[in-house]
Design a protein around this motif. Sequence first.
Motif, PDB file in Angstrom:
ATOM      1  N   GLN A 188      -5.353  12.701  10.098  1.00 38.57           N
ATOM      2  CA  GLN A 188      -4.915  11.573   9.281  1.00 38.57           C
ATOM      3  C   GLN A 188      -3.796  10.803   9.972  1.00 38.57           C
ATOM      4  O   GLN A 188      -3.715   9.582   9.871  1.00 38.57           O
ATOM      5  N   PHE A 189      -2.926  11.512  10.678  1.00 40.65           N
ATOM      6  CA  PHE A 189      -1.873  10.833  11.423  1.00 40.65           C
ATOM      7  C   PHE A 189      -2.472   9.951  12.506  1.00 40.65           C
ATOM      8  O   PHE A 189      -2.007   8.840  12.761  1.00 40.65           O
ATOM      9  N   VAL A 190      -3.503  10.464  13.171  1.00 44.34           N
ATOM     10  CA  VAL A 190      -4.161   9.704  14.234  1.00 44.34           C
ATOM     11  C   VAL A 190      -4.772   8.426  13.664  1.00 44.34           C
ATOM     12  O   VAL A 190      -4.616   7.335  14.219  1.00 44.34           O
ATOM     13  N   LYS A 191      -5.467   8.557  12.552  1.00 49.33           N
ATOM     14  CA  LYS A 191      -6.090   7.384  11.929  1.00 49.33           C
ATOM     15  C   LYS A 191      -5.028   6.395  11.453  1.00 49.33           C
ATOM     16  O   LYS A 191      -5.163   5.171  11.645  1.00 49.33           O
ATOM     17  N   ALA A 192      -3.975   6.913  10.835  1.00 53.92           N
ATOM     18  CA  ALA A 192      -2.916   6.037  10.318  1.00 53.92           C
ATOM     19  C   ALA A 192      -2.199   5.301  11.428  1.00 53.92           C
ATOM     20  O   ALA A 192      -1.745   4.162  11.237  1.00 53.92           O
ATOM     21  N   ALA A 193      -2.078   5.925  12.599  1.00 56.05           N
ATOM     22  CA  ALA A 193      -1.407   5.264  13.713  1.00 56.05           C
ATOM     23  C   ALA A 193      -2.089   3.949  14.057  1.00 56.05           C
ATOM     24  O   ALA A 193      -1.435   2.924  14.290  1.00 56.05           O
ATOM     25  N   ALA A 194      -3.407   3.976  14.086  1.00 56.80           N
ATOM     26  CA  ALA A 194      -4.159   2.772  14.424  1.00 56.80           C
ATOM     27  C   ALA A 194      -4.118   1.745  13.298  1.00 56.80           C
ATOM     28  O   ALA A 194      -3.881   0.547  13.527  1.00 56.80           O
ATOM     29  N   VAL A 195      -4.319   2.197  12.068  1.00 58.08           N
ATOM     30  CA  VAL A 195      -4.376   1.265  10.940  1.00 58.08           C
ATOM     31  C   VAL A 195      -2.996   0.679  10.629  1.00 58.08           C
ATOM     32  O   VAL A 195      -2.862  -0.529  10.386  1.00 58.08           O
ATOM     33  N   SER A 196      -1.962   1.499  10.662  1.00 57.43           N
ATOM     34  CA  SER A 196      -0.613   1.017  10.343  1.00 57.43           C
ATOM     35  C   SER A 196      -0.181  -0.080  11.300  1.00 57.43           C
ATOM     36  O   SER A 196       0.490  -1.046  10.904  1.00 57.43           O
ATOM     37  N   ARG A 197      -0.542   0.051  12.559  1.00 52.10           N
ATOM     38  CA  ARG A 197      -0.199  -0.983  13.540  1.00 52.10           C
ATOM     39  C   ARG A 197      -0.834  -2.323  13.168  1.00 52.10           C
ATOM     40  O   ARG A 197      -0.198  -3.385  13.267  1.00 52.10           O
ATOM     41  N   LEU A 229       0.837  -1.191   0.000  1.00 53.40           N
ATOM     42  CA  LEU A 229       0.000   0.000   0.000  1.00 53.40           C
ATOM     43  C   LEU A 229       0.874   1.244   0.000  1.00 53.40           C
ATOM     44  O   LEU A 229       1.927   1.286   0.652  1.00 53.40           O
ATOM     45  N   LEU A 230       0.420   2.268  -0.695  1.00 51.53           N
ATOM     46  CA  LEU A 230       1.010   3.590  -0.606  1.00 51.53           C
ATOM     47  C   LEU A 230       0.003   4.460   0.132  1.00 51.53           C
ATOM     48  O   LEU A 230      -1.120   4.667  -0.353  1.00 51.53           O
ATOM     49  N   THR A 231       0.361   4.936   1.317  1.00 52.34           N
ATOM     50  CA  THR A 231      -0.548   5.695   2.159  1.00 52.34           C
ATOM     51  C   THR A 231      -0.187   7.171   2.122  1.00 52.34           C
ATOM     52  O   THR A 231       0.969   7.540   2.316  1.00 52.34           O
ATOM     53  N   ILE A 232      -1.193   8.013   1.870  1.00 48.43           N
ATOM     54  CA  ILE A 232      -0.992   9.452   1.747  1.00 48.43           C
ATOM     55  C   ILE A 232      -1.520  10.137   3.006  1.00 48.43           C
ATOM     56  O   ILE A 232      -2.698  10.021   3.340  1.00 48.43           O
ATOM     57  N   LEU A 233      -0.643  10.876   3.698  1.00 53.54           N
ATOM     58  CA  LEU A 233      -1.013  11.583   4.916  1.00 53.54           C
ATOM     59  C   LEU A 233      -0.580  13.034   4.821  1.00 53.54           C
ATOM     60  O   LEU A 233       0.406  13.348   4.155  1.00 53.54           O
ATOM     61  N   GLY A 234      -1.303  13.916   5.523  1.00 54.12           N
ATOM     62  CA  GLY A 234      -0.885  15.305   5.479  1.00 54.12           C
ATOM     63  C   GLY A 234      -1.350  16.164   6.639  1.00 54.12           C
ATOM     64  O   GLY A 234      -0.750  17.185   6.934  1.00 54.12           O
ATOM     65  N   ALA A 235      -2.431  15.759   7.325  1.00 56.80           N
ATOM     66  CA  ALA A 235      -3.009  16.590   8.379  1.00 56.80           C
ATOM     67  C   ALA A 235      -3.157  15.788   9.666  1.00 56.80           C
ATOM     68  O   ALA A 235      -3.211  14.555   9.647  1.00 56.80           O
ATOM     69  N   ARG A 236      -3.237  16.481  10.783  1.00 60.06           N
ATOM     70  CA  ARG A 236      -3.237  15.842  12.100  1.00 60.06           C
ATOM     71  C   ARG A 236      -4.205  14.672  12.231  1.00 60.06           C
ATOM     72  O   ARG A 236      -3.819  13.585  12.665  1.00 60.06           O
ATOM     73  N   GLY A 262       0.420  18.360  20.804  1.00 59.11           N
ATOM     74  CA  GLY A 262       0.496  17.015  20.249  1.00 59.11           C
ATOM     75  C   GLY A 262      -0.710  16.179  20.640  1.00 59.11           C
ATOM     76  O   GLY A 262      -1.535  16.577  21.475  1.00 59.11           O
ATOM     77  N   TYR A 263      -0.790  14.998  20.061  1.00 58.87           N
ATOM     78  CA  TYR A 263      -1.967  14.154  20.243  1.00 58.87           C
ATOM     79  C   TYR A 263      -2.158  13.741  21.696  1.00 58.87           C
ATOM     80  O   TYR A 263      -3.273  13.743  22.215  1.00 58.87           O
ATOM     81  N   PHE A 264      -1.078  13.380  22.381  1.00 56.34           N
ATOM     82  CA  PHE A 264      -1.218  12.935  23.765  1.00 56.34           C
ATOM     83  C   PHE A 264      -1.697  14.063  24.666  1.00 56.34           C
ATOM     84  O   PHE A 264      -2.544  13.859  25.538  1.00 56.34           O
ATOM     85  N   VAL A 297       5.605  15.586  15.355  1.00 59.28           N
ATOM     86  CA  VAL A 297       5.440  15.058  16.699  1.00 59.28           C
ATOM     87  C   VAL A 297       4.565  13.813  16.709  1.00 59.28           C
ATOM     88  O   VAL A 297       4.767  12.898  17.504  1.00 59.28           O
ATOM     89  N   PHE A 298       3.619  13.719  15.801  1.00 64.58           N
ATOM     90  CA  PHE A 298       2.735  12.563  15.772  1.00 64.58           C
ATOM     91  C   PHE A 298       3.487  11.294  15.390  1.00 64.58           C
ATOM     92  O   PHE A 298       3.251  10.224  15.943  1.00 64.58           O
ATOM     93  N   PHE A 299       4.389  11.399  14.438  1.00 58.83           N
ATOM     94  CA  PHE A 299       5.152  10.226  14.027  1.00 58.83           C
ATOM     95  C   PHE A 299       6.019   9.729  15.180  1.00 58.83           C
ATOM     96  O   PHE A 299       6.163   8.527  15.377  1.00 58.83           O
ATOM     97  N   ARG A 300       6.605  10.645  15.945  1.00 57.34           N
ATOM     98  CA  ARG A 300       7.468  10.243  17.060  1.00 57.34           C
ATOM     99  C   ARG A 300       6.639   9.632  18.185  1.00 57.34           C
ATOM    100  O   ARG A 300       6.941   8.550  18.676  1.00 57.34           O
ATOM    101  N   GLU A 301       5.628  10.354  18.630  1.00 52.48           N
ATOM    102  CA  GLU A 301       4.853   9.914  19.784  1.00 52.48           C
ATOM    103  C   GLU A 301       4.115   8.600  19.536  1.00 52.48           C
ATOM    104  O   GLU A 301       3.991   7.769  20.438  1.00 52.48           O
ATOM    105  N   MET A 302       3.613   8.421  18.332  1.00 51.34           N
ATOM    106  CA  MET A 302       2.692   7.334  18.077  1.00 51.34           C
ATOM    107  C   MET A 302       3.318   6.172  17.331  1.00 51.34           C
ATOM    108  O   MET A 302       2.639   5.238  16.930  1.00 51.34           O
ATOM    109  N   SER A 303       4.625   6.225  17.152  1.00 46.94           N
ATOM    110  CA  SER A 303       5.368   5.126  16.526  1.00 46.94           C
ATOM    111  C   SER A 303       4.820   4.771  15.149  1.00 46.94           C
ATOM    112  O   SER A 303       4.767   3.593  14.773  1.00 46.94           O
TER     113      SER A 303
END
Length: 360
Positions: free
Chosen positions: A15-24, A6-13, A264-266, A49-55
């Motif tokens: 979307q990072f939150v949603k991707a964190a759950a799905v990517s896992r 999959l090629l996943t396109i992200l750009g806004a806060r 940040g998200y947390f 910050v989202f990429f760091r905090e949410m792995s």
Amino acid sequence: MSKRGLLTILGARPQFVKAAAVSRQLRAFGIPETIVHTGQHFDENMSDVFFREMSIPTPAYNLNVNSLNHGAMTGRILEQVEEIILREKPAAVMVYGDTNSTLAGALAAVKLHVRVIHVEAGLRSFNMAMPEEVNRILTDRISNLLFCPTDAAVANLKTEGFDGFKAQIVKCGDVMQDAAYFYLDKAKSSSKILERLELRSDFILATIHRQENTDDTNNLKQIIEALNKINNELSVVVPLHPRTRKILDTKGIKPEFTIIEPVGYFDMLMLISNSKLVMTDSGGLQKEAFFFGKHCITLREQTEWIELVEHGFNRLAGADAEAIYNAFCEMVNKKSNFDIELYGNGKASKRIANHLEQWL
């Protein structure tokens, strides 16, 4: 890239939150994923910050496209994503939500005959003046696989004739609930926002970011007037984007409540879960309030999340100072039973990955 990749396109806060759950869950199911970060949100607290905090896996590409008008931003993202698709040759492109990044990613893929997956499909505010409404309608129409969070979203697609299109509709629940539940414990242990701001549970959390409010002087004045009045009764805390703060300064609009930098998200999870009431023009925050048993006042005339209004958890107030204050008086001490399943109870991401394992 793997033929199943999959090629996943992200750009806004959000979307990072949603991707964190799905990517896992994609990793758990062994589905390869390459992430493209368009750069649509470029502020440190609203992106990196989202990429760091949410792995979330580090993006393979960062396009750094930001601070442009809608057409220019969408066009530049489309152009660069097209090049990446040609290079990576993914099995499908996955997009989230309703931003310019969403539409650009979907358009780039469909024009190259690459399948499109839309997470959070079928949502409608029925307000075509909102850029997000245009983005989500167009993205849905050119998608091959539509993951819908609610029954209402599925019904919207069927009303628009999607049963006659070559697209698969799947009700999966809301991936933002997955993320909120999963990351709350980590937020409790790592966030110091409540201590730093010396907040207890008797504060109102408010956000203002929609262009229909920030770029309309009358709307912005009305909202600030209402928040100032409410702040005389309960402390109002507003994480505010620098762009909106600049508009306030330029227009001479004087907030009398607490303004903080975007968080940040947390930190946001801690603010939501410890607030007394949420007031927002954000789509995602309406749901996050519900996830943590908080009532919400929406500073818009419409919402995509109609089930929250129907069950009395959310009140639409628009951008009228009197209506906002009246909604505050109604909702601030309201008692409701939040023990109802509206968004999948934290299992949406697993449903998505399970379906993709067979679909790809």
